[in-house]
Design an enzyme around this catalytic site. Structure first.
Site, mmCIF file in Angstrom:
data_model
loop_
_atom_site.group_PDB
_atom_site.id
_atom_site.type_symbol
_atom_site.label_atom_id
_atom_site.label_comp_id
_atom_site.label_asym_id
_atom_site.label_seq_id
_atom_site.Cartn_x
_atom_site.Cartn_y
_atom_site.Cartn_z
ATOM 1 C CG ASP A 341 -1.884 1.120 1.279
ATOM 2 O OD1 ASP A 341 -2.650 1.274 0.320
ATOM 3 O OD2 ASP A 341 -1.888 1.848 2.285
ATOM 4 C CD GLU A 370 -1.909 2.364 -3.623
ATOM 5 O OE1 GLU A 370 -2.971 2.949 -3.890
ATOM 6 O OE2 GLU A 370 -1.452 2.280 -2.462
#
Length: 598
Positions: A341, A370
């Site tokens: 993330d 990400e």
């Protein structure tokens, strides 16, 4: 020839194409008009501070009636990112020949071409397979109905599977994301047969660690499965059963922040008297960045429920990445890797340690970042990143493909779409490109059918999104048609197609929480499911995609066509976005080919 010519995608100008491994020789050829007397220099500027600018005089190679050719060769022994252009010494002074908007050489452009030099040891991780990735938001995919132990009393447990998630602020003006529909790990295990039928070879799970919200991006305990999802035995069983079907499990790693309601920070006091907010002697205190303790602390994008972590803290690095750390704990239970993330908020020292830990946990495990932009030249917080040069990431979420493909499908612009695709194909190392996670929807975006058929979201608020959540029949069928064509291209483009749960079933929705509804078991769009299943079967039956060449054929406002070629095997993908019949000439050799889908 009346102007200089160089196109980095033309083998007459640069070989080999695209990114190269460290130690691999690259040849450059620049073509000048006969009347342009010049000395030519190839100038390479390093993108990372570890390198120095290189200038290579170009040698006259050959002349003909149209032009003169100048050539230079360059070899970089270590991973590095380069930006290059040409310097021409003309009678009226030195001028720079740089990259124009169509990738061709022009005078007075604003940037150069990119050369990515990556670690020769890089390879596509086996954990990602070469079939299909399937992304699951665990609370909304499938509920087994099994009884759960240790569920906190402050959660709202819904019994109306498929209902609208709570989206309005509570009486205190807060959106708590504390309503749950009961999807769990056992429910996913029960649906492995369905996922296998779609050609799925890897499942990416949004966070499963204990956390006190339904999205679980506010981690409360990295070592525990959230009680509503099950327990470690349920996770191990999911991994084992998935492995039997050739499916790996990728976990979402949220390491840039924790939840304020966590064993580490414990602002809400759920975890007793410990935690950095309540005890300056807590072992977790050095992880966080306080101004005036305890009320002044750094938080992720200003969200007070998400205190930032000091990822460079050696104790935190060891906690996550050490021999007995969080990563190895879940790998030991069966995880095949991690999606990171907000990867661009993680410092190099942490990414290096994380990658080493995952790779030390077994063969073929994957680290996916990400990153919303071109990850090969990403700048974050003032620094150029080295994500794709080796030893940091195996793959990234390929948002540039998603954005370009959806824009093309809805609005046309084949020329722009072509260049958007080719920039990534050219800039990414082949092992990364082959593993790029190509999504049309995610938990952070408008669902593809809505993006393609619904009213544009623009900057509308949740009230508007809620009132426009249900598409008209005309909007749905428009979005469905464009989604099917987009999926066809998605399954053929370089990388690995990633299906966001329910997209294949016809699910619609704007952004969070409207893109996170429950999977409509029994109410699917069966024709769409079958179409995605067919595309998955193509990936399974023709395993050429890992290293297949990408050969553009047609990128017009109506038709997109390209070939994937590996050895003697070739597959042609062609999509017509208009909804009306269009004709185009088949490339040589495909006239009598086998039709795989229509």
């Amino acid at each position: 020839m009346s102007v200089p010519y160089f196109d980095s995608r033309d083998p007459a100008c640069k070989t080999p194409f695209g990114a190269v491994a460290a130690g691999e020789e690259v040849s450059f050829s620049l073509y000048l008009p006969k009347n342009m007397a010049a000395k030519c220099t190839l100038k390479l500027i390093p993108g990372l501070p570890s390198g120095k600018t290189v200038e290579i005089p170009m040698e006259f190679a050959i002349g003909d009636l149209r032009c003169n050719a100048f050539r230079a060769k360059f070899t970089c022994r270590e991973p590095q990112l380069w930006f290059y252009h040409f310097e021409l010494d003309l009678p009226d002074g030195r001028q720079s020949l740089t990259r124009g908007p169509d990738n061709l050489a022009i005078f007075g452009g604003w940037d150069g071409w990119q050369l990515t030099v990556y670690d020769r040891g890089m390879k596509t991780p086996a954990a990602l397979g070469q079939g299909v990735i399937y992304q699951i938001f665990p609370d909304r995919f499938c509920a087994s109905g099994n009884k759960k132990e240790g569920v906190p009393a402050d959660r709202t447990l819904r019994s109306d599977w498929g209902g609208q998630p709570e989206w309005k602020p509570n009486p205190l003006g807060k959106v708590t994301n504390s309503d749950y529909f009961g999807g769990d790990l056992e429910g996913i295990t029960q649906k492995l047969g369905y996922l296998e039928s779609l050609g799925v070879t890897c499942i990416y799970l949004n966070p499963i660690f204990e956390a006190h919200s339904n999205h679980r991006y506010n981690t409360a305990d990295y070592h525990k499965v959230d009680p509503l999802l099950g327990n470690e035995d349920d996770f191990s069983r999911l991994c084992a059963e998935a492995k039997k079907r050739g499916i790996g499990i990728i976990l979402d790693g949220v390491f840039s922040h924790t939840g304020s309601d966590s064993i580490y920070f414990n602002k809400e006091g759920r975890y007793g008297s410990g935690g950095a907010f309540r005890d300056r002697k807590s072992p977790y205190f050095p992880w966080f960045r306080f101004g005036r303790w305890p009320e002044e602390y750094e938080s992720w994008w200003g969200f007070r429920t998400l205190p930032n972590v000091e990822e460079s803290n050696p104790e935190y690095i060891d906690f996550i990445c050490g021999e007995d750390g969080v990563l190895r704990h879940w790998i030991g239970l069966g995880a095949s890797g991690f999606r990171l993330d907000v990867a661009d908020e993680l410092p190099d020292v942490f990414l290096d340690a994380l990658y080493a830990s995952v790779n030390g946990g077994g063969d073929g495990l994957a680290v996916i970042g990400e990153v919303w932009e071109d990850a090969s030249n990403k700048v974050s917080y003032g620094s150029r990143r080295r994500y794709l040069l080796g030893a940091q990431m195996d793959s990234v979420m390929n948002y540039p493909f998603r954005d370009a493909l959806l824009h093309y499908m809805r609005y046309g612009g084949g020329y722009a779409f072509y260049h958007s695709v080719m920039r990534i194909v050219e800039n990414y190392p082949p092992p990364v490109l082959g593993a790029a996670m190509n999504s049309l929807s995610t938990h952070d975006t408008v669902r593809a059918i809505t993006a393609l058929g619904g009213d544009p979201m623009e900057s509308h608020d949740r009230e508007w999104q809620n009132s426009h959540q249900t598409l008209t029949e005309e909007q749905y069928w428009k979005g469905r048609h464009l989604f099917a064509i987009a999926s066809l291209l998605q399954f053929g483009l370089p990388g690995i197609p990633c299906v966001y749960y329910g997209d294949e079933a016809g699910m619609c929705g704007y952004r969070d929480p409207f893109n996170r509804l429950c999977y409509p078991w029994g109410g699917e769009d069966g024709g769409l499911v079958d179409f995605i299943r067919t595309l998955g079967k193509i990936r399974a039956d023709y395993p050429i995609f890992a290293d297949a060449l990408f050969l553009p054929v047609t990128f017009s406002d109506s038709i997109c066509c390209f070939i994937r070629k590996s050895g003697k095997e070739e597959i042609l993908f062609a999509g017509n976005r208009t909804g009306e019949p269009r004709e185009f000439a088949l490339p040589a050799g495909f006239e009598g080919g086998k039709r795989l889908t229509s």
